[in-house]
Scaffold this active site. Structure first.
Site, PDB file in Angstrom:
ATOM      1  N   ASP A  81       0.649  -1.210  -0.088  1.00 52.78           N
ATOM      2  CA  ASP A  81       0.048   0.080  -0.119  1.00 52.78           C
ATOM      3  C   ASP A  81       0.693   1.087   0.092  1.00 52.78           C
ATOM      4  OD1 ASP A  81      -2.017  -1.985   0.511  1.00 52.78           O
ATOM      5  OD2 ASP A  81      -2.005  -1.587   2.658  1.00 52.78           O
ATOM      6  N   GLU A  93     -11.526  -0.705  -3.660  1.00 55.32           N
ATOM      7  CA  GLU A  93     -10.796  -0.062  -2.406  1.00 55.32           C
ATOM      8  C   GLU A  93      -9.553   0.825  -2.970  1.00 55.32           C
ATOM      9  OE1 GLU A  93      -9.660  -3.259  -0.024  1.00 55.32           O
ATOM     10  OE2 GLU A  93      -7.678  -3.523  -1.238  1.00 55.32           O
TER      11      GLU A  93
END
Length: 474
Positions: free
Chosen positions: A40, A217
């Site tokens: 991420d 997401e």
């Protein structure tokens, strides 16, 4: 820069004819991986000349930060823990997906966290730092971003369009169904939304629901040419993980779901040829010269995972250049192989045309699709002695080589003949020293040039020949 071939039916042009200017976005390369076991990722280039890098750590227990003056420098930069999870209560587990932003003179980190006694009670939170250097400065907890719906929510990101700042995030809504959708709202402060959020994307296609998960997401925004492009990640966090794209006009009502158009399929996905799996949860930064947009993402170097994907620690941070199509939309290509990132080579005298392979024959063409057909890694020459070889991005192990004076993309067979045929000396561009020309290693005096749009190695005698043998890296 001129475009197209102006209806000319041959690829040589007379001396003095207009030609390409040096590309506005010249070639830029990096060596992947940037950071092992960092998922991420978020890289922010600040006005102080530093890149700031944060990412999820496998222990899910803290927020780390690095900085360097170059993107590559982040690989070896010292890493500092700027915040650690709570021992009890909120922000006590699953510290996920931090992002660092600079807003109105202050630093902010957005992240998701669970509770110590309920690790799946994931919610978005914000930290603030008023110091010039966020690595050495003190961080203050601004608390949870309060959302109208108090459910599983994560991956908050912030961006401004035409002076209005927004927050976008992923959230589960039981009324909609299982999984997470993408939402947006305006903000009144970096940690406060205002007004009613709107759902702008819901996972319904097979590529958004693969691997047994129903997921949108990790929203990330890049703007160009009056358009707002929002990438997002979809499906399970294994090899099914991929990126989709939403597009809206910057002048539209961004809080209307109808303003956003979603791609029919993923724009970035696993690639077995390059051994890259599950690319996603991306963000964007810019190159050191400010001229290239850079995709920042994570993936794994293998497909098969033992156990739950979230327990696998080996998602790693990677970068590669984004290219822009003639219609103004981004082309992410494929997740490139480990090592040096590829370049593209545009023609000096036909600036809309790039070297590409088609059925293994090398040629120049405009509007190349897929993008990776026109991407090559400029690696150390197979013949050595200071030469360079051009390896296909989407066919690793295949190189540009000459055969009967024609240029093909073929697999390295390990012979000295192939090594010689696939090795070139990179010279300053024969028609423009800002470009590059490639002289054959084993046929000295012959250069790669285009003729009738096909690549050949030939001796050069005229200005047109030299123009045909000059290329720009992009």
């Amino acid at each position: 820069m001129i475009t197209g071939s102006a209806a000319v039916t041959f690829t040589g042009v007379p001396a003095g004819t207009a030609h390409a200017a040096v590309p506005a976005s010249p070639g830029v390369t990096y060596t992947n991986t940037i950071a092992e076991q960092r998922a991420d990722p978020h890289i922010y280039r600040h006005t102080d000349g530093f890149y700031y890098f944060t990412a999820t750590v496998p222990a899910y227990d803290r927020i780390v930060l690095r900085r360097a003056t170059t993107i590559q420098g982040l690989t070896s930069a010292a890493e500092t823990t700027i915040w650690t999870k709570h021992a009890t209560g909120e922000m006590g587990a699953h510290i996920w997906a931090p992002e660092i932003h600079f807003i109105d003179g202050k630093w902010y980190v957005y992240f998701a966290a669970g509770a110590a006694n309920d690790i799946w009670r994931i919610r978005p939170y914000v930290l603030e730092c008023t110091a010039a250097n966020p690595i050495t400065g003190a961080w203050t907890e601004k608390g949870r971003i309060v959302l109208p719906l108090d459910t599983f929510s994560l991956d908050a990101t912030t961006f401004a369009v035409n002076g209005t700042r927004y927050l976008s995030w992923a959230q589960h809504d039981p009324a909609v169904g299982r999984g997470t959708n993408l939402y947006m709202a305006r903000t009144s402060s970096p940690w406060t939304i205002t007004g009613t959020p709107v759902m702008i994307s819901r996972p319904t296609a097979s590529w958004e629901t693969a691997g047994g998960e129903t997921v949108n997401e990790g929203p990330a925004v890049i703007q160009r040419g009056g358009k707002v492009f929002m990438t997002f990640s979809a499906s399970a966090t294994d090899a099914n993980y991929c990126m989709g794209l939403l597009t809206a006009s910057a002048s539209a009502d961004l809080l209307s779901a109808s303003s956003w158009a979603k791609t029919a399929g993923p724009v970035f996905a696993s690639n077995a040829a390059t051994s890259q799996y599950g690319p996603g949860h991306n963000q964007f930064t810019v190159s050191e010269d400010g001229k290239s947009d850079i995709l920042v993402y994570h993936d794994r170097g293998y497909r098969d995972i033992s156990g739950a994907p979230l327990n696998d620690p080996n998602r790693r941070t990677r970068v590669q250049k984004i290219y822009w199509r003639a219609d103004g939309t981004p082309d992410f290509g494929i997740p490139v192989a480990d090592g040096l990132t590829p370049i593209r080579l545009s023609s000096y005298n036909f600036p809309d045309r790039f070297i590409r392979h088609w059925e293994y024959r090398a040629r120049i063409e405009p509007n190349v699709s897929p993008l990776a057909d026109s991407q090559f890694r400029a690696v150390a020459g197979l013949a050595g002695t200071g030469t360079v070889s051009l390896e296909s991005a989407n066919f690793p192990g295949y190189f540009l080589r000459h055969k009967n004076y024609e240029v093909w993309v073929e697999k390295n067979d390990g012979t000295s003949q192939f090594a010689g045929d696939a090795s070139f000396t990179a010279r300053a561009g024969l028609s423009d020293s800002a470009g590059v020309s490639y002289e054959s290693y084993n046929l000295p005096g012959r250069y790669i040039r285009h003729y009738d749009y096909l690549l050949r190695v030939q001796a050069l005698s005229t200005a047109t020949d030299r123009a045909d043998a000059t290329f720009y890296t992009q």
